[in-house]
Design a protein around this motif. Structure first.
Motif, PDB file in Angstrom:
ATOM      1  N   THR A  44     -34.811 -26.611   6.685  1.00 20.49           N
ATOM      2  CA  THR A  44     -33.680 -26.272   5.815  1.00 20.49           C
ATOM      3  C   THR A  44     -34.144 -25.163   4.867  1.00 20.49           C
ATOM      4  N   PRO A  45     -33.429 -24.042   4.810  1.00 21.57           N
ATOM      5  CA  PRO A  45     -33.869 -22.958   3.935  1.00 21.57           C
ATOM      6  C   PRO A  45     -33.937 -23.433   2.485  1.00 21.57           C
ATOM      7  N   PRO A  46     -34.906 -22.908   1.717  1.00 24.29           N
ATOM      8  CA  PRO A  46     -35.011 -23.290   0.306  1.00 24.29           C
ATOM      9  C   PRO A  46     -33.682 -23.065  -0.403  1.00 24.29           C
ATOM     10  N   HIS A  47     -33.333 -23.945  -1.269  1.00 25.51           N
ATOM     11  CA  HIS A  47     -32.087 -23.896  -2.047  1.00 25.51           C
ATOM     12  C   HIS A  47     -30.831 -24.207  -1.227  1.00 25.51           C
ATOM     13  N   ALA A  48     -30.963 -24.392   0.098  1.00 17.67           N
ATOM     14  CA  ALA A  48     -29.760 -24.682   0.892  1.00 17.67           C
ATOM     15  C   ALA A  48     -29.456 -26.177   0.888  1.00 17.67           C
ATOM     16  N   ALA A  49     -30.490 -27.011   0.704  1.00 14.25           N
ATOM     17  CA  ALA A  49     -30.280 -28.463   0.785  1.00 14.25           C
ATOM     18  C   ALA A  49     -29.416 -28.924  -0.386  1.00 14.25           C
ATOM     19  N   ARG A  50     -28.414 -29.722  -0.062  1.00  6.34           N
ATOM     20  CA  ARG A  50     -27.589 -30.312  -1.124  1.00  6.34           C
ATOM     21  C   ARG A  50     -27.700 -31.827  -1.023  1.00  6.34           C
ATOM     22  N   VAL A  51     -28.143 -32.445  -2.123  1.00  2.53           N
ATOM     23  CA  VAL A  51     -28.328 -33.897  -2.143  1.00  2.53           C
ATOM     24  C   VAL A  51     -27.510 -34.473  -3.295  1.00  2.53           C
ATOM     25  N   LEU A  52     -26.555 -35.326  -2.944  1.00  2.00           N
ATOM     26  CA  LEU A  52     -25.682 -35.950  -3.940  1.00  2.00           C
ATOM     27  C   LEU A  52     -26.161 -37.367  -4.234  1.00  2.00           C
ATOM     28  N   TYR A  53     -25.844 -37.856  -5.424  1.00  2.00           N
ATOM     29  CA  TYR A  53     -26.084 -39.265  -5.732  1.00  2.00           C
ATOM     30  C   TYR A  53     -24.736 -39.995  -5.748  1.00  2.00           C
ATOM     31  N   GLY A  54     -24.723 -41.207  -5.212  1.00  2.00           N
ATOM     32  CA  GLY A  54     -23.509 -42.026  -5.275  1.00  2.00           C
ATOM     33  C   GLY A  54     -23.858 -43.474  -5.547  1.00  2.00           C
ATOM     34  N   GLY A  55     -22.937 -44.181  -6.193  1.00  2.00           N
ATOM     35  CA  GLY A  55     -23.131 -45.593  -6.524  1.00  2.00           C
ATOM     36  C   GLY A  55     -22.825 -45.816  -7.989  1.00  2.00           C
ATOM     37  N   SER A  56     -21.573 -46.259  -8.255  1.00  2.00           N
ATOM     38  CA  SER A  56     -21.137 -46.574  -9.625  1.00  2.00           C
ATOM     39  C   SER A  56     -21.267 -45.396 -10.596  1.00  2.00           C
ATOM     40  N   VAL A  57     -21.024 -44.187 -10.086  1.00  2.00           N
ATOM     41  CA  VAL A  57     -20.964 -43.030 -10.991  1.00  2.00           C
ATOM     42  C   VAL A  57     -19.644 -43.106 -11.746  1.00  2.00           C
ATOM     43  N   SER A  58     -19.705 -42.835 -13.055  1.00  2.00           N
ATOM     44  CA  SER A  58     -18.505 -42.896 -13.886  1.00  2.00           C
ATOM     45  C   SER A  58     -18.598 -41.822 -14.961  1.00  2.00           C
ATOM     46  N   ALA A  59     -17.524 -41.691 -15.719  1.00  2.32           N
ATOM     47  CA  ALA A  59     -17.535 -40.715 -16.819  1.00  2.32           C
ATOM     48  C   ALA A  59     -18.640 -41.052 -17.819  1.00  2.32           C
ATOM     49  N   LYS A  60     -19.023 -42.321 -17.858  1.00  6.72           N
ATOM     50  CA  LYS A  60     -20.042 -42.755 -18.834  1.00  6.72           C
ATOM     51  C   LYS A  60     -21.460 -42.326 -18.455  1.00  6.72           C
ATOM     52  N   ASN A  61     -21.775 -42.332 -17.138  1.00  4.91           N
ATOM     53  CA  ASN A  61     -23.170 -42.055 -16.766  1.00  4.91           C
ATOM     54  C   ASN A  61     -23.370 -40.719 -16.054  1.00  4.91           C
ATOM     55  N   ALA A  62     -22.263 -39.987 -15.768  1.00  5.92           N
ATOM     56  CA  ALA A  62     -22.387 -38.753 -14.968  1.00  5.92           C
ATOM     57  C   ALA A  62     -23.256 -37.702 -15.661  1.00  5.92           C
ATOM     58  N   ALA A  63     -23.097 -37.536 -16.962  1.00  5.62           N
ATOM     59  CA  ALA A  63     -23.860 -36.486 -17.650  1.00  5.62           C
ATOM     60  C   ALA A  63     -25.359 -36.764 -17.577  1.00  5.62           C
ATOM     61  N   ALA A  64     -25.727 -38.030 -17.791  1.00  2.00           N
ATOM     62  CA  ALA A  64     -27.158 -38.372 -17.749  1.00  2.00           C
ATOM     63  C   ALA A  64     -27.709 -38.182 -16.336  1.00  2.00           C
TER      64      ALA A  64
END
Ligand code: PGA
Length: 251
Positions: free
Chosen positions: A200-220
């Motif tokens: 995978t070319p550098p900077h091309a990989a996109r990795v998301l986090y999921g699991g109880s993300v909310s307005a309360k914890n998204a910024a952190a």
């Protein structure tokens, strides 16, 4: 500029009429920002309505929650990648933990689905993550790497560059208990390393986090640079709340 991807997994909610109303409300409260994309994963019956409501916005994209690997045929109840594309989908979730644990989807199924998505021109969003038992046994990375290898092991760098990976610990999905930003980042680092070692070319990989993300914890969570965005279930169902969440800036 750091680019963030906010993905909404509506699961088995929001029919076509509701999707039209949702998108109207969402668009009234969220105006395009250069540093982020918003992807929607409605139930299959609402893909077309959602795609039509986002057609004039390059920063909004619609995908399916699952596809079957055969392109067409006698497969009652299934939706193929070419059919999803016709309805306006540009991406598909693959291997979501509910597909694996409720519907018995296997690692090998995810491999076939990723191949079918790429062949049709859909961007695969491959979901990986460990159960609580696996985590407590110290097997988190082994499970994630096994799932990555099964789903993506046969792909070259050019194909991998079109794949998004979502790290979703099973114990965090729909439970109100999210991974700490540091724990998520540590797993993301491994995933990114795995992808880059396979071309995978550098900077091309996109990795998301999921699991109880909310307005309360998204910024952190997003303060960790390893996170390229989030995949959100429950907190994406209300258009106003989702419009607010996608405007989250890293803390
Ligand atoms: P949740 O779901 O945000 O409701 O935990 C996330 C997902 O399953 O993608």
């Amino acid at each position: 500029m750091r680019q963030l991807l906010f993905a909404a997994n509506w699961k088995m909610h929001i029919g076509p009429d509701e999707a039209r109303a949702y998108m109207k409300a969402f668009r009234a409260r969220y105006h395009r920002r250069e540093d982020r994309e918003v992807w929607f994963f409605p139930p299959a019956v609402s893909v077309e309505a959602t795609a039509q409501a986002t057609r004039d916005r390059g920063d909004l994209l619609v995908g399916t929650q699952d596809i079957y690997w055969e392109p067409k045929g006698a497969f009652t109840g299934a939706v193929s990648a070419p059919l999803a594309l016709q309805a306006g989908a540009r991406a598909s979730l693959i291997g979501h933990s509910e597909r694996r644990h409720v519907f018995g989807e296997t690692d090998d199924d995810t491999r076939r689905k990723v191949g079918a998505a790429l062949a049709a021109g859909l961007l695969p969003v491959v979901c990986v993550g460990e159960t609580l038992v696996e985590r407590d046994a110290g097997h988190t990375l082994a499970v994630v790497v096994r799932q990555l290898a099964a789903a993506l092991g046969g792909l070259d760098g050019a194909a991998l560059a079109r794949v998004v990976v979502a790290y979703e610990p099973v114990w965090a999905i729909g439970t109100g208990r999210n991974a700490t930003p540091q724990d998520a980042a540590a797993v993301h680092r491994e995933i990114r390393g795995w992808l880059e070692r396979r071309g995978t070319p550098p900077h091309a990989a996109r990795v998301l986090y999921g699991g109880s993300v909310s307005a309360k914890n998204a910024a952190a969570l997003l303060t960790e640079q390893e996170l390229d965005g989030v995949l959100v279930g429950g907190a994406s169902l209300d258009p106003e709340g989702w419009a607010q969440l996608v405007q989250t800036d890293a803390a």
